[in-house]
Design a protein around this motif. Structure first.
Motif, PDB file in Angstrom:
ATOM      1  N   ASP A 138     -10.763   6.793   1.834  1.00  0.00           N
ATOM      2  CA  ASP A 138     -10.512   7.196   3.230  1.00  0.00           C
ATOM      3  C   ASP A 138      -9.025   7.397   3.493  1.00  0.00           C
ATOM      4  O   ASP A 138      -8.493   7.020   4.549  1.00  0.00           O
ATOM      5  CB  ASP A 138     -11.076   6.147   4.200  1.00  0.00           C
ATOM      6  CG  ASP A 138     -12.588   5.996   4.067  1.00  0.00           C
ATOM      7  OD1 ASP A 138     -13.234   7.006   3.735  1.00  0.00           O
ATOM      8  OD2 ASP A 138     -13.096   4.887   4.296  1.00  0.00           O
ATOM      9  N   GLY A 139      -8.327   7.979   2.518  1.00  0.00           N
ATOM     10  CA  GLY A 139      -6.906   8.268   2.681  1.00  0.00           C
ATOM     11  C   GLY A 139      -6.006   7.067   2.501  1.00  0.00           C
ATOM     12  O   GLY A 139      -4.794   7.176   2.680  1.00  0.00           O
ATOM     13  N   ARG A 140      -6.564   5.926   2.146  1.00  0.00           N
ATOM     14  CA  ARG A 140      -5.756   4.719   1.970  1.00  0.00           C
ATOM     15  C   ARG A 140      -5.575   4.440   0.488  1.00  0.00           C
ATOM     16  O   ARG A 140      -6.480   4.629  -0.314  1.00  0.00           O
ATOM     17  CB  ARG A 140      -6.422   3.517   2.633  1.00  0.00           C
ATOM     18  CG  ARG A 140      -6.657   3.674   4.118  1.00  0.00           C
ATOM     19  CD  ARG A 140      -7.301   2.446   4.706  1.00  0.00           C
ATOM     20  NE  ARG A 140      -6.413   1.286   4.658  1.00  0.00           N
ATOM     21  CZ  ARG A 140      -6.759   0.083   5.097  1.00  0.00           C
ATOM     22  NH1 ARG A 140      -7.983  -0.119   5.560  1.00  0.00           N
ATOM     23  NH2 ARG A 140      -5.915  -0.921   5.050  1.00  0.00           N
ATOM     24  N   MET A 141      -4.374   3.978   0.149  1.00  0.00           N
ATOM     25  CA  MET A 141      -4.086   3.650  -1.244  1.00  0.00           C
ATOM     26  C   MET A 141      -2.983   2.599  -1.295  1.00  0.00           C
ATOM     27  O   MET A 141      -1.971   2.712  -0.605  1.00  0.00           O
ATOM     28  CB  MET A 141      -3.651   4.898  -2.006  1.00  0.00           C
ATOM     29  CG  MET A 141      -3.327   4.640  -3.456  1.00  0.00           C
ATOM     30  SD  MET A 141      -2.793   6.142  -4.289  1.00  0.00           S
ATOM     31  CE  MET A 141      -2.505   5.495  -5.924  1.00  0.00           C
ATOM     32  N   LEU A 142      -3.188   1.579  -2.103  1.00  0.00           N
ATOM     33  CA  LEU A 142      -2.208   0.509  -2.236  1.00  0.00           C
ATOM     34  C   LEU A 142      -1.114   0.914  -3.212  1.00  0.00           C
ATOM     35  O   LEU A 142      -1.400   1.283  -4.347  1.00  0.00           O
ATOM     36  CB  LEU A 142      -2.889  -0.767  -2.726  1.00  0.00           C
ATOM     37  CG  LEU A 142      -2.000  -2.005  -2.871  1.00  0.00           C
ATOM     38  CD1 LEU A 142      -1.498  -2.444  -1.503  1.00  0.00           C
ATOM     39  CD2 LEU A 142      -2.772  -3.131  -3.534  1.00  0.00           C
ATOM     40  N   ARG A 143       0.136   0.858  -2.783  1.00  0.00           N
ATOM     41  CA  ARG A 143       1.261   1.223  -3.648  1.00  0.00           C
ATOM     42  C   ARG A 143       2.218   0.064  -3.880  1.00  0.00           C
ATOM     43  O   ARG A 143       2.854  -0.015  -4.919  1.00  0.00           O
ATOM     44  CB  ARG A 143       2.018   2.424  -3.082  1.00  0.00           C
ATOM     45  CG  ARG A 143       1.208   3.706  -3.129  1.00  0.00           C
ATOM     46  CD  ARG A 143       2.079   4.902  -2.818  1.00  0.00           C
ATOM     47  NE  ARG A 143       1.337   6.147  -2.914  1.00  0.00           N
ATOM     48  CZ  ARG A 143       1.126   6.824  -4.021  1.00  0.00           C
ATOM     49  NH1 ARG A 143       1.605   6.370  -5.154  1.00  0.00           N
ATOM     50  NH2 ARG A 143       0.434   7.933  -4.026  1.00  0.00           N
ATOM     51  N   ASP A 144       2.387  -0.798  -2.922  1.00  0.00           N
ATOM     52  CA  ASP A 144       3.272  -1.947  -3.125  1.00  0.00           C
ATOM     53  C   ASP A 144       2.803  -3.111  -2.267  1.00  0.00           C
ATOM     54  O   ASP A 144       1.992  -2.953  -1.358  1.00  0.00           O
ATOM     55  CB  ASP A 144       4.737  -1.599  -2.824  1.00  0.00           C
ATOM     56  CG  ASP A 144       4.906  -0.953  -1.460  1.00  0.00           C
ATOM     57  OD1 ASP A 144       4.215  -1.398  -0.523  1.00  0.00           O
ATOM     58  OD2 ASP A 144       5.708  -0.033  -1.315  1.00  0.00           O
ATOM     59  N   ILE A 145       3.315  -4.278  -2.586  1.00  0.00           N
ATOM     60  CA  ILE A 145       2.933  -5.506  -1.895  1.00  0.00           C
ATOM     61  C   ILE A 145       4.208  -6.288  -1.577  1.00  0.00           C
ATOM     62  O   ILE A 145       5.104  -6.388  -2.414  1.00  0.00           O
ATOM     63  CB  ILE A 145       2.009  -6.376  -2.774  1.00  0.00           C
ATOM     64  CG1 ILE A 145       0.775  -5.586  -3.210  1.00  0.00           C
ATOM     65  CG2 ILE A 145       1.557  -7.614  -2.016  1.00  0.00           C
ATOM     66  CD1 ILE A 145      -0.105  -6.360  -4.178  1.00  0.00           C
ATOM     67  N   SER A 146       4.270  -6.846  -0.394  1.00  0.00           N
ATOM     68  CA  SER A 146       5.423  -7.669  -0.031  1.00  0.00           C
ATOM     69  C   SER A 146       5.379  -8.981  -0.807  1.00  0.00           C
ATOM     70  O   SER A 146       4.327  -9.388  -1.337  1.00  0.00           O
ATOM     71  CB  SER A 146       5.409  -7.957   1.476  1.00  0.00           C
ATOM     72  OG  SER A 146       4.293  -8.773   1.807  1.00  0.00           O
ATOM     73  N   SER A 147       6.509  -9.642  -0.872  1.00  0.00           N
ATOM     74  CA  SER A 147       6.577 -10.919  -1.592  1.00  0.00           C
ATOM     75  C   SER A 147       5.614 -11.947  -0.994  1.00  0.00           C
ATOM     76  O   SER A 147       4.948 -12.702  -1.712  1.00  0.00           O
ATOM     77  CB  SER A 147       8.003 -11.462  -1.560  1.00  0.00           C
ATOM     78  OG  SER A 147       8.897 -10.578  -2.189  1.00  0.00           O
ATOM     79  N   GLU A 148       5.532 -11.964   0.352  1.00  0.00           N
ATOM     80  CA  GLU A 148       4.667 -12.920   1.019  1.00  0.00           C
ATOM     81  C   GLU A 148       3.193 -12.660   0.680  1.00  0.00           C
ATOM     82  O   GLU A 148       2.433 -13.594   0.379  1.00  0.00           O
ATOM     83  CB  GLU A 148       4.879 -12.848   2.539  1.00  0.00           C
ATOM     84  CG  GLU A 148       6.250 -13.304   3.010  1.00  0.00           C
ATOM     85  CD  GLU A 148       7.341 -12.266   2.762  1.00  0.00           C
ATOM     86  OE1 GLU A 148       8.526 -12.623   2.837  1.00  0.00           O
ATOM     87  OE2 GLU A 148       6.994 -11.098   2.477  1.00  0.00           O
ATOM     88  N   ASN A 149       2.792 -11.376   0.728  1.00  0.00           N
ATOM     89  CA  ASN A 149       1.402 -11.039   0.415  1.00  0.00           C
ATOM     90  C   ASN A 149       1.078 -11.286  -1.052  1.00  0.00           C
ATOM     91  O   ASN A 149      -0.047 -11.661  -1.394  1.00  0.00           O
ATOM     92  CB  ASN A 149       1.121  -9.580   0.769  1.00  0.00           C
ATOM     93  CG  ASN A 149       0.990  -9.369   2.263  1.00  0.00           C
ATOM     94  OD1 ASN A 149       0.685 -10.301   3.012  1.00  0.00           O
ATOM     95  ND2 ASN A 149       1.227  -8.150   2.711  1.00  0.00           N
ATOM     96  N   GLN A 150       2.063 -11.076  -1.910  1.00  0.00           N
ATOM     97  CA  GLN A 150       1.820 -11.318  -3.330  1.00  0.00           C
ATOM     98  C   GLN A 150       1.546 -12.794  -3.585  1.00  0.00           C
ATOM     99  O   GLN A 150       0.595 -13.142  -4.301  1.00  0.00           O
ATOM    100  CB  GLN A 150       3.024 -10.855  -4.148  1.00  0.00           C
ATOM    101  CG  GLN A 150       2.796 -10.934  -5.649  1.00  0.00           C
ATOM    102  CD  GLN A 150       4.020 -10.494  -6.415  1.00  0.00           C
ATOM    103  OE1 GLN A 150       4.867 -11.304  -6.731  1.00  0.00           O
ATOM    104  NE2 GLN A 150       4.105  -9.217  -6.715  1.00  0.00           N
TER     105      GLN A 150
END
Length: 296
Positions: free
Chosen positions: A218-230
């Motif tokens: 649906d047009g969404r794609m994960l490219r990077d993650i913040s340090s907190e989310n990681q």
């Protein structure tokens, strides 16, 4: 008067005999027509192939991205403190034709520490031999760079596969002239590099994910993650990838302990994500490859 009957005689018109010259011209015409027809058929076949290729590529494509999800790429690395004083960061450089922009710190160390010459193809799908260079004549800085590169190895010096240079200027010159070259320099020398040398970024912290995590939905794609989310992902605090900007896919946390103490490793308790504990390194890698939504 007597009528005189006249007999009409018809003479059969015989076909003119073909001359050798006319036969030659006819053959040339036939050959020319054959060539024209052949070229026309080839042109049509090529056009059909091109149109078919474009149609197939337009309808079917690969949604996966061939790199690990990472939160930060560093171009200047702070060296570990030693007995001396190090006032400058280190920058890793490569030949400009090497198709890499960055690399994990683990892979970087592997390029220097392999007992046999490594190939860039394992890291960027480019069939090119890695040629590592090192300079050990800059005192504390050289020792700091060596300790950073050899971390985790029971070595006091570089392996024989690493080529030695006599100065930083020679380092830049050798990397510039050697396809597949890898070297390092003080950060102050990275400002005016020649055209055939480029800086290689280093990913200190990255997460390995199953290719399903990087698919487009649906047009969404994960490219990077913040340090907190990681950190939250590795601690089992996130149940679905859509919570960090990805697709609607459950998170599966793959865990394996090599026996080494890692203080930066998040502690998993009351995990919201499914957790699978691997019994070996081989199983750990296989689980990441085979499990949709996997992260490690």
């Amino acid at each position: 008067m007597k009528k005189i009957k006249t007999l009409k005689t018809t003479a059969k018109q015989s076909r003119p005999l073909s001359s050798p010259q006319s036969i030659k011209i006819t053959r040339q015409e036939q050959i020319a027509k054959g060539i024209i027809w052949f070229l026309a058929v080839m042109t049509i076949a090529i056009l059909v192939w091109i149109i078919g290729y474009l149609m197939v590529k337009g309808l079917w494509y690969d949604n996966s991205v061939p790199y690990n999800v990472t939160n930060q790429v560093e171009t200047q690395i702070s060296l570990p403190a030693g007995p001396g004083t190090i006032n400058e960061d280190v920058v890793f450089i490569i030949h400009h034709k090497t198709r890499s922009k960055d690399i994990t710190v683990e892979a970087l160390r592997k390029l220097y520490n392999k007992t046999r010459a490594e190939n860039w193809g394992f890291y960027n799908q480019q069939d090119l031999k890695v040629v590592p260079f090192a300079y050990e004549g800059a005192g504390d800085f050289s020792r700091g760079a060596r300790n950073f590169i050899l971390k985790g190895e029971e070595l006091e010096s570089y392996r024989k596969t690493v080529k030695k240079v006599g100065s930083w200027e020679e380092m830049v010159q050798r990397v510039s002239a050697t396809p597949g070259a890898l070297g390092f320099i003080p950060a102050s020398m990275a400002e005016n590099l020649p055209r055939k040398v480029k800086v290689l970024g280093v990913r200190r912290r990255s997460v390995a994910v199953n290719p399903s995590v990087l698919e487009i939905q649906d047009g969404r794609m994960l490219r990077d993650i913040s340090s907190e989310n990681q950190l939250a992902l590795l601690a089992g605090k996130i149940a679905n990838w859509k919570e960090v900007g990805g697709t609607d896919l459950p998170v599966v946390l793959i865990r394996w302990s090599s026996g080494e103490v890692n203080e930066s490793e998040p502690v998993v308790s009351n995990s919201k994500a499914r957790v699978i504990n691997a019994a070996s390194e081989g199983e750990f890698i296989q689980l990441i490859q085979d499990t949709r939504g996997a992260v490690a």
